[in-house]
Motif scaffolding. Sequence first.
Motif, PDB file in Angstrom:
ATOM      1  N   PRO A 109      35.315  58.456  44.943  1.00  0.00           N
ATOM      2  CA  PRO A 109      35.573  57.230  45.726  1.00  0.00           C
ATOM      3  C   PRO A 109      36.767  56.055  44.422  1.00  0.00           C
ATOM      4  N   SER A 110      36.367  55.099  44.705  1.00  0.00           N
ATOM      5  CA  SER A 110      37.221  53.863  44.246  1.00  0.00           C
ATOM      6  C   SER A 110      36.256  53.430  43.458  1.00  0.00           C
ATOM      7  N   LEU A 111      35.964  52.893  41.937  1.00  0.00           N
ATOM      8  CA  LEU A 111      35.387  51.857  41.103  1.00  0.00           C
ATOM      9  C   LEU A 111      36.136  50.358  40.546  1.00  0.00           C
ATOM     10  N   GLY A 112      35.509  49.585  40.360  1.00  0.00           N
ATOM     11  CA  GLY A 112      35.518  48.505  39.491  1.00  0.00           C
ATOM     12  C   GLY A 112      36.467  47.625  40.427  1.00  0.00           C
ATOM     13  N   VAL A 113      37.083  48.160  42.446  1.00  0.00           N
ATOM     14  CA  VAL A 113      38.035  46.829  42.617  1.00  0.00           C
ATOM     15  C   VAL A 113      37.097  46.699  43.759  1.00  0.00           C
ATOM     16  N   GLY A 151      36.453  56.662  26.010  1.00  0.00           N
ATOM     17  CA  GLY A 151      36.525  54.382  25.655  1.00  0.00           C
ATOM     18  C   GLY A 151      35.601  53.923  26.859  1.00  0.00           C
ATOM     19  N   TRP A 152      34.422  54.015  27.141  1.00  0.00           N
ATOM     20  CA  TRP A 152      33.827  53.237  28.017  1.00  0.00           C
ATOM     21  C   TRP A 152      32.626  52.697  27.650  1.00  0.00           C
ATOM     22  N   SER A 153      32.766  50.925  28.299  1.00  0.00           N
ATOM     23  CA  SER A 153      32.205  50.164  27.781  1.00  0.00           C
ATOM     24  C   SER A 153      31.228  49.662  28.604  1.00  0.00           C
ATOM     25  N   ASN A 154      31.212  50.212  29.515  1.00  0.00           N
ATOM     26  CA  ASN A 154      30.492  48.931  30.747  1.00  0.00           C
ATOM     27  C   ASN A 154      29.158  50.090  31.912  1.00  0.00           C
ATOM     28  N   THR A 201      43.148  51.549  44.881  1.00  0.00           N
ATOM     29  CA  THR A 201      41.522  52.787  44.790  1.00  0.00           C
ATOM     30  C   THR A 201      41.132  52.910  43.316  1.00  0.00           C
ATOM     31  N   GLN A 202      41.189  52.512  42.699  1.00  0.00           N
ATOM     32  CA  GLN A 202      40.947  52.979  40.994  1.00  0.00           C
ATOM     33  C   GLN A 202      40.244  53.850  40.899  1.00  0.00           C
ATOM     34  N   SER A 213      37.536  39.944  47.255  1.00  0.00           N
ATOM     35  CA  SER A 213      36.952  39.494  47.041  1.00  0.00           C
ATOM     36  C   SER A 213      35.913  39.414  48.218  1.00  0.00           C
ATOM     37  N   LEU A 214      34.652  40.371  48.609  1.00  0.00           N
ATOM     38  CA  LEU A 214      34.285  39.735  49.986  1.00  0.00           C
ATOM     39  C   LEU A 214      33.034  38.763  49.751  1.00  0.00           C
ATOM     40  N   ARG A 215      32.384  38.328  48.521  1.00  0.00           N
ATOM     41  CA  ARG A 215      30.764  38.022  48.557  1.00  0.00           C
ATOM     42  C   ARG A 215      31.525  36.746  48.240  1.00  0.00           C
ATOM     43  N   SER A 216      33.029  36.144  48.059  1.00  0.00           N
ATOM     44  CA  SER A 216      33.817  35.127  48.346  1.00  0.00           C
ATOM     45  C   SER A 216      34.131  34.025  49.363  1.00  0.00           C
ATOM     46  N   LEU A 217      33.786  35.182  50.299  1.00  0.00           N
ATOM     47  CA  LEU A 217      34.549  34.397  51.940  1.00  0.00           C
ATOM     48  C   LEU A 217      33.617  34.161  52.386  1.00  0.00           C
TER      49      LEU A 217
END
Length: 270
Positions: free
Chosen positions: A105-109, A78-81, A68-69, A36-40
Amino acid sequence: MPKPFPTGPLVTRDSLAAELREAGVRPGETLLVHSSLRSLGWVCGGVVTVVQGLLDALGPDGTLVVPTQSGHLTDPAGWSNPPVPEEWWEGIRAAMPVYDPLTTPSLGVGVVPETVRTWPGALRSAHPHTSFAAVGPRAARIVRGHARDCRLGERSPLAALETLGARVLLLGAGYGSCTSFHLAEYRIPAPLAAVGRPGPDGWEVVTEVSISSEGFDELGHDFERDRPVLRGRVGAADVRLFPVADAVAYAQRWLALHRPREEEFPHPRV
């Protein structure tokens, strides 16, 4: 009104590498990082600095691995967000681009995996939903052979990481993001799921082991209580460091006790 000062601490490439080593990261090892970048805190140079610091801590003989999901290449039903209208589903399925390890691109990671994915020399595995990217001398061995019908099981990079004695680094991330626990789901009685995705010949549906991160925070709490986990700080982030093999073995026993038995799941219709 002047803007307030940013929340610290100040994190630099050198401080990041030094604190990673202090937390237990070893030069030359293979490291699966959830981050998590923001946690640093305030990172001078942003996400590029984080990747550079990780590579510095690992050294030229180490290998950096990230998830890299690409969950956007899934069935819109099945999408909800957010969800999309049902009348769009068929059109989305027909128009959805096929997974390409080089361009999808990756998404959500988070932004760290996406930056590693595009890093010079990075290699990426072939599964269209749950790929991994790696940089370093073991990258090819880790990402090759990721079967298109095995998201996070025996023919995925997770099994290769386990064999190589890799460790997991949770860098400001919680156990809910620990993909190593998913490998254990393949080693216990588990339900199957019908999974839709775009394929080379159009929309396809494959049968996969059903995976879920539900309960992973509780699993992680028990794992940390019962098994050796190195803990430290990098910048403002809490970090945890442990072997992939330990996480998988513990999760296999824990899930067998805390998850419903296979016969309690409805069988999917493919």
